[in-house]
Motif scaffolding. Structure first.
Motif, PDB file in Angstrom:
ATOM      1  N   ASP A   1     -42.238  27.726  21.809  1.00  0.00           N
ATOM      2  CA  ASP A   1     -42.852  28.704  22.620  1.00  0.00           C
ATOM      3  C   ASP A   1     -41.913  29.900  22.440  1.00  0.00           C
ATOM      4  O   ASP A   1     -42.382  31.180  22.251  1.00  0.00           O
ATOM      5  N   TYR A   2     -40.765  29.666  22.505  1.00  0.00           N
ATOM      6  CA  TYR A   2     -39.754  31.017  22.386  1.00  0.00           C
ATOM      7  C   TYR A   2     -39.981  31.508  20.833  1.00  0.00           C
ATOM      8  O   TYR A   2     -40.088  32.765  20.837  1.00  0.00           O
ATOM      9  N   VAL A   3     -40.026  30.587  19.975  1.00  0.00           N
ATOM     10  CA  VAL A   3     -40.304  31.112  18.458  1.00  0.00           C
ATOM     11  C   VAL A   3     -41.550  32.129  18.473  1.00  0.00           C
ATOM     12  O   VAL A   3     -41.536  33.109  17.935  1.00  0.00           O
ATOM     13  N   LYS A   4     -42.436  31.426  19.023  1.00  0.00           N
ATOM     14  CA  LYS A   4     -43.897  32.040  19.021  1.00  0.00           C
ATOM     15  C   LYS A   4     -43.818  33.424  19.766  1.00  0.00           C
ATOM     16  O   LYS A   4     -44.525  34.482  19.158  1.00  0.00           O
ATOM     17  N   ASN A   5     -43.245  33.537  20.833  1.00  0.00           N
ATOM     18  CA  ASN A   5     -43.200  34.724  21.660  1.00  0.00           C
ATOM     19  C   ASN A   5     -42.256  35.740  21.389  1.00  0.00           C
ATOM     20  O   ASN A   5     -42.184  37.009  21.949  1.00  0.00           O
ATOM     21  N   ASN A   6     -41.245  35.249  20.598  1.00  0.00           N
ATOM     22  CA  ASN A   6     -39.926  36.248  20.539  1.00  0.00           C
ATOM     23  C   ASN A   6     -39.739  36.506  19.119  1.00  0.00           C
ATOM     24  O   ASN A   6     -38.611  37.417  18.698  1.00  0.00           O
ATOM     25  N   LEU A   7     -39.990  35.811  18.123  1.00  0.00           N
ATOM     26  CA  LEU A   7     -39.700  35.718  16.609  1.00  0.00           C
ATOM     27  C   LEU A   7     -40.749  35.940  15.668  1.00  0.00           C
ATOM     28  O   LEU A   7     -41.940  35.984  16.167  1.00  0.00           O
ATOM     29  N   LYS A   8     -40.769  36.350  14.731  1.00  0.00           N
ATOM     30  CA  LYS A   8     -41.818  36.597  13.666  1.00  0.00           C
ATOM     31  C   LYS A   8     -42.145  35.472  12.960  1.00  0.00           C
ATOM     32  O   LYS A   8     -43.120  35.410  11.892  1.00  0.00           O
TER      33      LYS A   8
ATOM     34  N   LEU B   1     -39.482  32.218   8.309  1.00  0.00           N
ATOM     35  CA  LEU B   1     -39.241  30.711   8.577  1.00  0.00           C
ATOM     36  C   LEU B   1     -37.736  30.538   9.078  1.00  0.00           C
ATOM     37  O   LEU B   1     -37.011  31.471   9.118  1.00  0.00           O
ATOM     38  N   VAL B   2     -37.762  29.815  10.095  1.00  0.00           N
ATOM     39  CA  VAL B   2     -36.947  29.367  11.193  1.00  0.00           C
ATOM     40  C   VAL B   2     -36.637  27.659  11.119  1.00  0.00           C
ATOM     41  O   VAL B   2     -37.571  27.057  10.584  1.00  0.00           O
ATOM     42  N   ARG B   3     -35.209  27.436  11.181  1.00  0.00           N
ATOM     43  CA  ARG B   3     -34.975  26.046  11.210  1.00  0.00           C
ATOM     44  C   ARG B   3     -34.404  25.618  12.493  1.00  0.00           C
ATOM     45  O   ARG B   3     -33.399  26.333  13.069  1.00  0.00           O
ATOM     46  N   PHE B   4     -34.613  24.470  13.385  1.00  0.00           N
ATOM     47  CA  PHE B   4     -34.106  23.977  14.170  1.00  0.00           C
ATOM     48  C   PHE B   4     -33.025  23.069  13.902  1.00  0.00           C
ATOM     49  O   PHE B   4     -33.240  22.321  12.982  1.00  0.00           O
ATOM     50  N   GLY B   5     -31.976  22.966  14.505  1.00  0.00           N
ATOM     51  CA  GLY B   5     -31.018  22.196  14.301  1.00  0.00           C
ATOM     52  C   GLY B   5     -30.015  21.827  15.617  1.00  0.00           C
ATOM     53  O   GLY B   5     -30.133  22.535  16.602  1.00  0.00           O
TER      54      GLY B   5
ATOM     55  N   LYS C   1     -43.351  32.032  11.136  1.00  0.00           N
ATOM     56  CA  LYS C   1     -44.766  31.491  10.938  1.00  0.00           C
ATOM     57  C   LYS C   1     -44.700  29.985  10.882  1.00  0.00           C
ATOM     58  O   LYS C   1     -45.679  29.087  10.842  1.00  0.00           O
ATOM     59  N   LYS C   2     -43.366  29.678  10.453  1.00  0.00           N
ATOM     60  CA  LYS C   2     -43.007  27.954  10.227  1.00  0.00           C
ATOM     61  C   LYS C   2     -41.788  27.651  10.747  1.00  0.00           C
ATOM     62  O   LYS C   2     -40.676  28.566  10.987  1.00  0.00           O
TER      63      LYS C   2
ATOM     64  N   ILE D   1     -30.237  24.770  18.145  1.00  0.00           N
ATOM     65  CA  ILE D   1     -30.133  26.145  17.731  1.00  0.00           C
ATOM     66  C   ILE D   1     -31.129  26.485  16.642  1.00  0.00           C
ATOM     67  O   ILE D   1     -31.844  25.515  16.238  1.00  0.00           O
ATOM     68  N   ILE D   2     -31.570  27.736  16.558  1.00  0.00           N
ATOM     69  CA  ILE D   2     -32.485  28.189  15.775  1.00  0.00           C
ATOM     70  C   ILE D   2     -31.692  29.011  14.601  1.00  0.00           C
ATOM     71  O   ILE D   2     -30.941  30.044  14.805  1.00  0.00           O
ATOM     72  N   ARG D   3     -32.005  28.871  13.413  1.00  0.00           N
ATOM     73  CA  ARG D   3     -31.443  29.619  12.329  1.00  0.00           C
ATOM     74  C   ARG D   3     -32.395  30.079  11.444  1.00  0.00           C
ATOM     75  O   ARG D   3     -33.541  29.339  11.178  1.00  0.00           O
ATOM     76  N   TYR D   4     -32.156  31.091  10.431  1.00  0.00           N
ATOM     77  CA  TYR D   4     -32.763  31.589   9.444  1.00  0.00           C
ATOM     78  C   TYR D   4     -32.521  31.093   8.210  1.00  0.00           C
ATOM     79  O   TYR D   4     -31.012  31.667   7.815  1.00  0.00           O
ATOM     80  N   PRO D   5     -32.816  30.193   7.306  1.00  0.00           N
ATOM     81  CA  PRO D   5     -32.390  29.373   6.277  1.00  0.00           C
ATOM     82  C   PRO D   5     -32.469  30.342   5.201  1.00  0.00           C
ATOM     83  O   PRO D   5     -31.681  30.110   4.429  1.00  0.00           O
TER      84      PRO D   5
END
Length: 165
Positions: free
Chosen positions: A109-116, A82-86, A118-119, A71-75
């Motif tokens: 790559d999904y984060v880089k191409n679809n989300l804003k 900022l997103v967090r993998f879990g 930076k970390k 999962i990717i979540r916004y902490p």
């Protein structure tokens, strides 16, 4: 390996990969407070999470069959940077063959191409050597933050890792 959004029926595969208490706690940090984890447990937890925070559950498939998940979540509520993998897990048959790195690189790559973002951050238990090495191999760096977790089978150190994009 193909990336798709999580579907409730993916839980059948994911829960089948959690075949010991140790795997359960390494995977969930005891967020479910139980073992074994059932399909309904996982889907109910994700339904609850989706109501309280922004999160994106993902499944990785080969030939239409789930083989990995995270999962990717916004902490932080108002921080898109900022997103967090879990809840990172790979089918046992694919472990130790480079597939974890492949899965993580697809997610990055999904984060880089679809989300804003930076970390990306994540936490890994110190005794989860294979996962720790996998995260390092794809570019995550260990921070100086270590948190103690008490799980049903002991007290573990959780190492915080991060990656700047």
């Amino acid at each position: 390996m193909e990336l798709t959004l999580y579907k409730k029926q993916d839980a059948e595969y994911i829960t089948s990969w959690i075949d010991s208490e140790e795997i359960c706690y390494k995977w969930s940090a005891d967020r479910l407070n139980k073992y074994p984890v059932t399909v309904s447990d996982l889907n109910e937890m994700y339904d609850t999470i989706s109501k309280i925070t922004r999160f994106i559950p993902l499944t990785f498939n080969e030939n239409g069959i789930p083989v990995g998940h995270l999962i990717i979540r916004y902490p932080e509520e108002n921080n898109d940077k900022l997103v967090r993998f879990g809840f990172i897990i790979l089918s046992p048959e694919l472990r130790g063959k480079g597939n974890g790195k492949k899965m993580l690189n697809i997610a990055i790559d999904y984060v880089k191409n679809n989300l804003k973002a930076k970390k990306i951050t994540l936490g890994v238990f110190a005794q989860n050597f294979n996962a720790l090495n996998c995260y390092k191999a794809v570019g995550f760096k260990i921070t100086d933050k270590i948190e103690k977790y008490s799980v049903a089978i002991g007290e573990w150190d959780c190492i915080e890792m991060e990656m700047d994009l």
